[in-house]
Motif scaffolding. Structure first.
Motif, PDB file in Angstrom:
ATOM      1  N   VAL B 317       0.480  43.418 -10.804  1.00  0.00           N
ATOM      2  CA  VAL B 317      -0.828  43.923 -10.365  1.00  0.00           C
ATOM      3  C   VAL B 317      -1.131  45.288 -10.988  1.00  0.00           C
ATOM      4  O   VAL B 317      -2.195  45.495 -11.578  1.00  0.00           O
ATOM      5  N   VAL B 318      -0.192  46.207 -10.859  1.00  0.00           N
ATOM      6  CA  VAL B 318      -0.454  47.566 -11.356  1.00  0.00           C
ATOM      7  C   VAL B 318      -0.560  47.570 -12.881  1.00  0.00           C
ATOM      8  O   VAL B 318      -1.468  48.196 -13.448  1.00  0.00           O
ATOM      9  N   GLY B 319       0.349  46.866 -13.542  1.00  0.00           N
ATOM     10  CA  GLY B 319       0.324  46.827 -15.005  1.00  0.00           C
ATOM     11  C   GLY B 319      -0.987  46.256 -15.523  1.00  0.00           C
ATOM     12  O   GLY B 319      -1.583  46.782 -16.474  1.00  0.00           O
ATOM     13  N   THR B 320      -1.446  45.191 -14.895  1.00  0.00           N
ATOM     14  CA  THR B 320      -2.691  44.561 -15.349  1.00  0.00           C
ATOM     15  C   THR B 320      -3.892  45.468 -15.096  1.00  0.00           C
ATOM     16  O   THR B 320      -4.746  45.639 -15.975  1.00  0.00           O
ATOM     17  N   LEU B 321      -3.956  46.067 -13.923  1.00  0.00           N
ATOM     18  CA  LEU B 321      -5.109  46.916 -13.606  1.00  0.00           C
ATOM     19  C   LEU B 321      -5.159  48.151 -14.499  1.00  0.00           C
ATOM     20  O   LEU B 321      -6.239  48.593 -14.900  1.00  0.00           O
ATOM     21  N   ARG B 322      -3.995  48.682 -14.809  1.00  0.00           N
ATOM     22  CA  ARG B 322      -3.974  49.842 -15.718  1.00  0.00           C
ATOM     23  C   ARG B 322      -4.419  49.415 -17.119  1.00  0.00           C
ATOM     24  O   ARG B 322      -5.111  50.156 -17.816  1.00  0.00           O
ATOM     25  N   LEU B 323      -4.027  48.216 -17.524  1.00  0.00           N
ATOM     26  CA  LEU B 323      -4.399  47.724 -18.851  1.00  0.00           C
ATOM     27  C   LEU B 323      -5.907  47.496 -18.950  1.00  0.00           C
ATOM     28  O   LEU B 323      -6.536  47.893 -19.928  1.00  0.00           O
ATOM     29  N   VAL B 324      -6.482  46.875 -17.940  1.00  0.00           N
ATOM     30  CA  VAL B 324      -7.922  46.554 -18.012  1.00  0.00           C
ATOM     31  C   VAL B 324      -8.785  47.688 -17.451  1.00  0.00           C
ATOM     32  O   VAL B 324     -10.002  47.617 -17.481  1.00  0.00           O
ATOM     33  N   GLU B 325      -8.127  48.713 -16.915  1.00  0.00           N
ATOM     34  CA  GLU B 325      -8.815  49.892 -16.364  1.00  0.00           C
ATOM     35  C   GLU B 325      -9.773  49.510 -15.244  1.00  0.00           C
ATOM     36  O   GLU B 325     -10.965  49.830 -15.269  1.00  0.00           O
ATOM     37  N   ASP B 326      -9.233  48.833 -14.260  1.00  0.00           N
ATOM     38  CA  ASP B 326     -10.038  48.443 -13.105  1.00  0.00           C
ATOM     39  C   ASP B 326      -9.407  49.026 -11.842  1.00  0.00           C
ATOM     40  O   ASP B 326      -8.177  49.149 -11.755  1.00  0.00           O
ATOM     41  N   VAL B 327     -10.248  49.372 -10.875  1.00  0.00           N
ATOM     42  CA  VAL B 327      -9.846  49.957  -9.594  1.00  0.00           C
ATOM     43  C   VAL B 327      -9.031  51.239  -9.812  1.00  0.00           C
ATOM     44  O   VAL B 327      -8.145  51.566  -9.022  1.00  0.00           O
ATOM     45  N   LEU B 328      -9.312  51.945 -10.902  1.00  0.00           N
ATOM     46  CA  LEU B 328      -8.679  53.255 -11.083  1.00  0.00           C
ATOM     47  C   LEU B 328      -9.561  54.279 -10.377  1.00  0.00           C
ATOM     48  O   LEU B 328     -10.773  54.162 -10.379  1.00  0.00           O
ATOM     49  N   GLY B 329      -8.965  55.281  -9.788  1.00  0.00           N
ATOM     50  CA  GLY B 329      -9.750  56.267  -9.048  1.00  0.00           C
ATOM     51  C   GLY B 329     -10.199  55.676  -7.738  1.00  0.00           C
ATOM     52  O   GLY B 329      -9.910  54.522  -7.419  1.00  0.00           O
ATOM     53  N   PRO B 330     -10.900  56.480  -6.920  1.00  0.00           N
ATOM     54  CA  PRO B 330     -11.397  55.954  -5.641  1.00  0.00           C
ATOM     55  C   PRO B 330     -12.309  54.755  -5.880  1.00  0.00           C
ATOM     56  O   PRO B 330     -13.114  54.764  -6.804  1.00  0.00           O
TER      57      PRO B 330
END
Lengths: 334, 468
Positions: B317-330
């Motif tokens: 989950v974290v690796g994918t979200l960091r890669l696609v830059e989603d749900v970063l920040g509030p």
């Protein structure tokens, strides 16, 4: 200290209002409060976002009296990230939503009248709007946090003027939050990321900074809101330090309030007294100081009688202080 | 070493010591080289800490979530998604695996988050300090009943798990040792706290009650004396089994899937030499963790371990979200997103028991696999996400037209680089061939981007992406 006295001024702790509750006579992460002329207070409950990602019913605007009578609430389901409240001269309530980039208007009965606001960074656009405050002509100042600027609108949402940009110099902002307008129409902004409050003329000309030149332990840490009483004293919610800093009109520090709610609010008392296990648990605790102190204060409002009301997001509570005008402190050796 | 091989090695390091890396990240780390990247990961102070205030301002409920696991999980997810110190957060996750403490019983995410913060701050420090802090940690005390461990009525829960799961492993102590260990921790408890009603949670505090501590003599692991808890920890650290136990945990978490912990007393480590090497470093450094991590990441056994571990749900989950830059920040979706690892079998802050999660192949079952693949595919096929846009712009950087083989190569490069098996590559190319060459002129860009994103989504379901 239930009574705080400095240089001819005295603040007496009065009472607490509310409790943590997802509905009814309580609040859920209260983020903004605004006093109203009939001794009532509007309280904005931010609530949680919910595991299902749906808007939670605990996001709402509650109306209570300063004597802790629950009048009702409204706005359920209307917002995602409600941030701040203001009331105009017609007693209409306005609320910002910093996710949908809108300002929502309600009539005095809580009926939604409409909303305005477009996302973006052009003049009149909004990007995470937070604090709002009306001037005496019913123009609305909006803290446009994401764009690091202040914008002034008519109450219908027509753009009037703007000032500010990202940065830390005079007149610049870093993720600003709360705002207020004093009796002389000057504008005060809680410049959250820059750890200061800035004071401006109504046209946005910089006048003064609060909280930046003091010794380390007196400086502001991410202030969230600001209010001015009838004598010009300035109250800053020092969110990061969990206190309220009070300044004189020239910006000199006077004192600090740390929260004094050792006694339960009426609503809280009802809950505790109906729960024998909770009563027992309280009796076992030696140090009850954390009951009284501000736990993440968020917002401040001052009513027409100079009663100072502070909201605390993690306690779901308001604390009320009275500024005493005729306080005597005879030097008896009691 | 070829440039490609070096890039693959760096990608491997950043997957294991962090949560993966984008192509841009790899460009930066390639400049400084592998060993310097290891140092950068270990010496976290060179990077700024996560801005927690931004989280608490926009998500005030995550500051004091109480018994609600969602806001608590959201708090930690925010750190993992936004950290510039990925190894620090990975070590917090490592210790959460080892010292598994769960909200199902503790019912207090405030203190679970405090425990995670302790792992964050001290997880790369000294193991002895960690054990002492853990023994005083209110969430742990309540989780393992040490508040019920009295002079005249010892409770063995904490004492047993300290030996069995936190330091030595089964087979390296006796039942008498468990009892004596427990006696030494009598009186280590939590003070009475104010109830949650009506204003929410008030903090628990560690309290030593001298009147409830057993001051009489104890015999523990062959030593006799009037021991208290810290003495017990010191004796534990003198055991060979202790350093090997922690070394095997490090190997299991960072290098290669080992059997589940309860089998460790009957199944030898997959690489005893590597475990012994790490154990010796731990002893030689008085149980400082950083030297062992440095040696681990620079070792040949680590460098040769790509795809020998199944990614944990948190890593997916974290690796994918960091890669696609989603749900970063509030983000209003933070709390719901924090539930995703749980749907795949890893409810953070709420492990199934004090034994922690069963890892490796046990992460995979028919339900969890579908969840994992769908989660990643949904995001990588979303061409509106900033990270996907960046990936596609890099894929599109060509002469105008590319063959299906080139499309597959470029997608694999952006997803890792991910060296897949021939059979997998054939399948991917076969799929790409269905629509022939891909054109990146202005007219076709949008349609080609969708094709590329579909290929990225397909790669997300490969063994290589799900292992890592």
């Amino acid at each position: 200290m239930l009574t705080t006295t400095v240089q001819g001024r005295t603040w007496n702790f009065s009472h607490a209002i509310g409790r943590n509750a997802a509905a009814g006579n309580g609040f859920t992460q209260p983020m903004s409060i605004v006093s109203f002329k009939d001794d009532s207070i509007y309280v904005l409950s931010r609530g949680g976002d919910g595991a299902g990602g749906v808007v939670q019913p605990n996001k709402r605007i509650g109306k209570v009296t300063i004597d802790e009578e629950f009048i009702g609430d409204f706005g359920h389901g209307d917002f995602t990230w409600p941030s701040s409240l203001a009331v105009d001269s017609r007693s209409h309530v306005y609320c910002t939503d910093e996710h949908t980039n809108t300002v929502i208007e309600y009539d005095p009965e809580g009926k939604k009248m409409g909303e305005w606001g477009d996302p973006g960074n052009k003049e009149g656009n909004l990007n995470m709007p937070s604090g709002i405050a009306f001037d005496s002509s019913d123009n609305l100042f909006v803290v446009d946090s994401g764009n690091n600027r202040i914008q002034k609108f008519t109450r219908e949402g027509e753009f009037i003027l703007t000032w500010g940009e990202a940065g830390s110099s005079e007149g610049q902002f870093s993720d600003p939050w709360g705002i207020t307008v004093d009796q002389n129409s000057n504008v005060y902004v809680a410049d959250w990321g820059n750890n200061r409050v800035q004071k401006f003329t109504p046209e946005g000309e910089f006048l003064l900074s609060y909280g930046v030149t003091f010794p380390e332990d007196m400086r502001l840490n991410h202030p969230s809101d600001v209010a001015v009483d009838s004598e010009g004293d300035v109250y800053v919610v020092d969110w990061g330090n969990k206190r309220v800093q009070i300044f004189d009109p020239e910006g000199e520090i006077l004192t600090s309030l740390y929260g004094d709610a050792y006694e339960f609010s009426q609503w809280a008392k009802e809950v505790v007294e109906s729960n024998p296990d909770a009563l027992k648990a309280y009796r076992r605790v030696e140090d009850k100081s954390s009951l009284a102190t501000f736990e993440r204060p968020t917002s401040i409002t001052i009513d027409s009688q100079d009663r100072i009301i502070v909201s605390e997001s993690t306690r779901g509570r308001l604390q009320v202080y009275a500024k005493e005008k005729d306080y005597l402190d005879p030097q008896y050796n009691l | 070493m070829t440039v490609t091989a070096e890039r693959e090695l760096l990608a491997h390091l950043l997957r294991r010591a962090g949560f993966g890396a984008s192509s841009d990240d790899l460009d930066v780390f390639s400049e400084i080289g592998y060993e310097a990247t290891v140092e950068k990961l270990i010496n976290v102070d060179s990077e700024t800490a996560v801005d927690e205030y931004s989280l608490l301002r926009r998500h005030p409920i995550t500051e004091v979530p109480g018994g609600a696991s969602g806001p608590g999980q959201a708090n930690w997810l925010y750190f993992m998604l936004n950290t510039q110190r990925p190894l620090q957060e990975k070590m917090a996750l490592f210790w959460h695996h080892v010292f598994a403490t769960g909200n199902a019983k503790v019912d207090n995410c405030n203190h679970l988050l405090d425990q995670i913060a302790m792992f964050r701050e001290e997880g790369m420090g000294n193991y002895r300090n960690l054990l002492v802090n853990l023994a005083r940690d209110p969430a742990m005390i309540f989780w393992l009943d040490n508040n019920e461990n009295h002079k005249n009525a010892p409770n063995e829960n904490w004492g047993r798990e300290l030996l069995e799961l936190f330091s030595l492993g089964v087979g390296n102590y006796t039942e008498t040792d468990v009892f004596e260990c427990s006696r030494a921790f009598t009186g280590w408890t939590i003070g009475a706290k104010m109830p949650r009603y009506p204003y929410g949670r008030h903090p628990w505090k560690f309290e030593f009650r001298a009147e409830d501590h057993d001051y009489t003599e104890k015999t523990f692991l062959g030593h006799t004396g009037n021991f208290d808890g810290e003495d017990i920890i010191d004796i534990i650290l003198q055991q060979d089994a202790c350093s090997k136990f922690i070394a095997r945990h490090l190997y299991n978490f960072f290098v290669e899937d080992e059997p589940q912990v309860p089998a460790w007393n009957i199944e030898a480590p997959k690489n005893p030499e590597a475990v012994n090497q790490l154990a010796k470093i731990l002893i030689d450094s008085d149980y400082e963790v950083k030297p062992a991590l440095r040696a681990l990441f620079n070792s040949s056994f680590f460098k040769e371990s790509a795809y020998k571990r199944v990614k944990s749900p948190v890593e997916v989950v974290v690796g994918t979200l960091r890669l696609v830059e989603d749900v970063l920040g509030p983000d209003p979706r933070l709390e719901s997103t924090a539930k995703e690892p749980g749907y795949m079998g890893q409810d953070i802050l709420d492990p199934p028991s004090v034994e922690g999660w069963h890892t490796g192949r046990e992460w995979i079952n028919s339900g969890a696999l579908v969840k994992r693949v769908n989660f990643v595919s949904d995001r990588l096929s979303d061409t509106a996400l900033p990270g996907v846009k960046k990936i596609i712009s890099k894929i599109a950087d060509c002469d105008g037209t590319m063959s299906p083989e080139e499309l597959v190569e470029k997608c694999l490069e952006q997803m890792g680089p991910l060296p897949v098996k021939d059979k997998t590559r054939e399948e991917l190319v076969s799929h790409a061939n269905e629509q022939g060459n891909i054109t990146w002129d202005e007219k076709s860009y949008e349609q080609s981007a969708v094709r590329a994103s579909e290929m990225l989504a397909l790669i997300a379901s490969t063994r290589e992406y799900q292992f890592g």
